[in-house]
Design an enzyme around this catalytic site. Structure first.
Site, PDB file in Angstrom:
ATOM      1  N   CYS A   1      -1.982 -24.096 -26.943  1.00  0.00           N
ATOM      2  CA  CYS A   1      -1.901 -24.501 -28.347  1.00  0.00           C
ATOM      3  C   CYS A   1      -0.481 -24.253 -28.886  1.00  0.00           C
ATOM      4  O   CYS A   1       0.440 -24.981 -28.546  1.00  0.00           O
ATOM      5  CB  CYS A   1      -2.964 -23.777 -29.168  1.00  0.00           C
ATOM      6  SG  CYS A   1      -3.309 -24.532 -30.767  1.00  0.00           S
TER       7      CYS A   1
ATOM      8  N   GLU B   1      -9.561 -21.459 -22.389  1.00  0.00           N
ATOM      9  CA  GLU B   1     -10.216 -20.165 -22.186  1.00  0.00           C
ATOM     10  C   GLU B   1     -11.664 -20.165 -22.652  1.00  0.00           C
ATOM     11  O   GLU B   1     -12.496 -19.389 -22.141  1.00  0.00           O
ATOM     12  CB  GLU B   1      -9.446 -19.053 -22.898  1.00  0.00           C
ATOM     13  CG  GLU B   1      -9.427 -19.106 -24.417  1.00  0.00           C
ATOM     14  CD  GLU B   1      -8.267 -19.899 -24.991  1.00  0.00           C
ATOM     15  OE1 GLU B   1      -7.914 -19.666 -26.171  1.00  0.00           O
ATOM     16  OE2 GLU B   1      -7.712 -20.749 -24.258  1.00  0.00           O
TER      17      GLU B   1
ATOM     18  N   HIS C   1      -7.766 -25.250 -25.942  1.00  0.00           N
ATOM     19  CA  HIS C   1      -7.985 -23.843 -25.587  1.00  0.00           C
ATOM     20  C   HIS C   1      -8.918 -23.773 -24.380  1.00  0.00           C
ATOM     21  O   HIS C   1     -10.144 -23.627 -24.534  1.00  0.00           O
ATOM     22  CB  HIS C   1      -8.596 -23.085 -26.769  1.00  0.00           C
ATOM     23  CG  HIS C   1      -7.648 -22.846 -27.895  1.00  0.00           C
ATOM     24  ND1 HIS C   1      -6.952 -21.668 -28.041  1.00  0.00           N
ATOM     25  CD2 HIS C   1      -7.270 -23.635 -28.929  1.00  0.00           C
ATOM     26  CE1 HIS C   1      -6.191 -21.736 -29.117  1.00  0.00           C
ATOM     27  NE2 HIS C   1      -6.364 -22.926 -29.673  1.00  0.00           N
TER      28      HIS C   1
END
Length: 599
Positions: A398, A527, A525
């Site tokens: 990001c 993750e 993102h």
């Protein structure tokens, strides 16, 4: 539908989220379908506007919900996809009741906490519990509900009242209460003290809830006489008192529950013993033990803004751990406060400046996570510059991708004032701009949120190979700013390759340097979708590059994790004897630099 409620007492931060996730996992391993709900008693509608220092990271779901980080634990442990309604807040409940009142749904009645708020809570739980989250049609068998906060908190009282009514309404055999409490050990006498838990259970009972199971957090296993005392004073059967003592990583917590037959106690209360089977946790057990035996290190410099609280980057840490286990490496995190890399710090605090640069240069790889605001941005740009010029593996997420683009424009294109309009609204070279559909007046829920599709523009690139040579990938987003599409051609002509774009081709999603060992930035993102045994592709690429394994992974053509067959790692790890017993070690298998940060 069966319900398991997890509450907490004595102090916050005992690990209710991990306990609830572990209960869900062990029930799923028994052959049951499981869903989860997190109740947060704060007045915020959601977690979207909360500071990471205040509440840890904001976890983003596929549907764009900005929710409590515990829902990330549920998704990782249970491998499910939750919705924003799986996170209940006081703000959501009161808003729904007020909306009904304004429409006249209550037919002139005086709207009160009891019964209107409490009824709304119960209706919300029943509605959401019926939503499938595992990709199979139909409701789950069991819903695990975690009540945030601590018993006795004022803001929790409407929820306690509602759940007390709910337990009575669904009836015996359909509701099980697990109370997580603290049994401290006083250093002066070395004795496990039960009084805090006694008081906590007394407070719970005074509000109409009786615990079926006690999950006691302590540094070591509870002594028999301590369990006897708790059983006597808390009115809980001896066999239903579970010790959650300190372990080397949180993957062992479900195994603690299994070894102490917590699943049998829960199944007995829920009248499911004839339905469920013995928990099949062979692969999970092997992964937990495998993680403990890793010894070859890989060091990642985390250059962030919120390094004072590791929960601010919880999903990033978990994704790094998943990738490091797949690459058979013990993960070490070097926390680098981004602002400490800046020239101003060299003048104000030379020691912090030298320490930050020493950690950055000594790491095997660099990760710059997302963030908001201008503090530390120049430090993140310097970290990207160092990684690019010194061929150090780099992953930008990001804002980490945006700072990499800004650095490239400054250093390679010579645009000295290149910047994001977030940090300099009047820059002559706006590399990053505010998205056209964004709101500048409201913050909550106004970003580009949730699962969006990224199409690969180049087949022969590292990111496409790591994602298994697919034509597109769906990842979760949370951002207001994006790379300026008007500058893309200039950047690409200079050697920066935008290998992933959205369906319009104007929104940049993935950026790479093709001649760099590993230099990737992503607008999304990744993750949030990483799982134990299923690491995120770009995190896997970072760890593989940092440990000299990237070429081998890329040749496979797909980012498959280290497989486990019958509980045995398919790829033999390089071990030198048995692992050393951890004393006061981390609970998550991640080791940090000496700044006092431990999970």
């Amino acid at each position: 539908m069966k319900y398991v409620l997890v509450t907490g007492g004595v102090v916050s931060g005992l690990g209710k989220g991990v306990t609830a996730s572990s209960i869900g996992l062990i029930l799923k391993a028994c052959g049951l379908r499981v869903t989860s709900i997190k109740i947060d008693p704060y007045l915020n509608t959601d977690a979207g506007t909360m500071s990471p220092f205040e509440h840890g990271e904001v976890f983003v779901l596929d549907d764009g919900g900005e929710v409590d980080l515990d829902l990330g634990n549920y998704e990782r442990f249970l491998d499910i996809k939750l919705t924003c309604d799986n996170n209940i807040t006081t703000g959501k409940i009161y808003q729904s009741v007020i909306d009904k009142e304004r429409r006249g749904d209550y037919l002139g009645k005086t709207v009160q906490v009891v019964p209107h708020i409490t009824d709304a809570i119960q209706e919300w739980i029943e509605r959401v519990a019926a939503i499938p989250v595992d990709g199979i049609e139909g409701p789950a068998d069991v819903c695990v509900i975690e009540l945030g906060g601590t018993i006795g908190d004022i803001e929790s009282m409407p929820f306690i009242e509602a759940l007390g009514q709910f337990s009575y309404r669904v009836g015996a055999g359909n509701f099980c209460l697990v109370h997580v409490s603290l049994v401290p050990v006083l250093n002066v006498v070395g004795e496990q003290k039960t009084k805090p838990t006694q008081h906590s259970v007394r407070g719970l009972r005074s509000q109409g809830l009786m615990p079926n199971i006690l999950a006691c957090r302590s540094t070591k296993e509870l002594e028999v006489q301590v369990k006897d005392k708790l059983s006597q004073f808390c009115h809980v059967p001896f066999e239903n008192i579970i010790t959650l003592y300190d372990v080397s990583n949180i993957w062992h917590v479900p195994l603690l529950l299994k070894d102490q037959k917590a699943h049998e106690a829960i199944l007995k209360v829920l009248d499911l013993k004839g339905v469920a089977c013995e928990p099949a946790l062979g692969e999970w057990t092997a992964r937990a033990k495998f993680c403990d035996k890793l010894h070859e290190p890989v060091r990642i410099a985390m250059v962030g803004k919120y390094t004072g609280l590791s929960d601010s980057y919880l999903s990033v840490l978990k994704a790094l751990l998943h990738a490091s286990v797949a690459c058979r490496r013990k993960l070490y995190i070097d926390w680098v406060p981004a602002s400490d890399l800046e020239i101003a710090t060299a003048q104000e605090n030379p020691d912090a400046y030298r320490s930050a640069w020493s950690l950055l240069k000594g790491a095997d790889g660099v990760l710059v996570p997302g963030g908001f605001g201008d503090r530390g941005v120049e430090g993140k740009i310097l970290a990207a510059k160092y990684a690019r010029e010194n061929r150090k593996p780099y992953l930008g997420i990001c804002l980490g991708m945006q700072t990499a683009v800004i650095e490239f424009a400054r250093s390679v294109l010579g645009m000295q004032d290149a910047n994001s309009t977030e940090f300099n609204a009047h820059t002559r070279n706006p590399c990053v701009i505010f998205m056209p559909e964004g709101s500048k007046t409201h913050m909550g829920g106004t970003m580009r949120l949730g699962s969006r599709r990224t199409y690969f523009q180049v087949k022969d690139c590292k990111s496409a190979k790591l994602y298994g040579n697919r034509s597109f990938v769906d990842e979760r987003h949370r951002h207001r700013y994006e790379v300026n599409p008007e500058m893309v051609s200039l950047l690409e002509d200079a050697g920066l390759c935008f290998t992933g774009k959205d369906e319009t081709g104007r929104r940049m999603e993935i950026v790479e340097l093709s001649h760099h060992p590993y230099f990737i930035g992503v607008q999304f993102h990744p993750e949030f979708k990483s799982r134990p045994g299923k690491p995120s592709a770009v995190f896997l690429g970072l760890i593989a590059a940092a440990s000299g394994q990237l070429d081998a992974w890329l040749k496979k053509g797909t980012a498959k994790p280290c497989a486990l067959s019958n509980g045995i790692p398919a790829i033999k790890p390089h071990l030198n004897g048995t692992p050393t017993k951890l004393v006061n070690g981390p609970l998550d298998g991640i080791y940090y630099n000496g700044n006092g940060l431990h999970v």
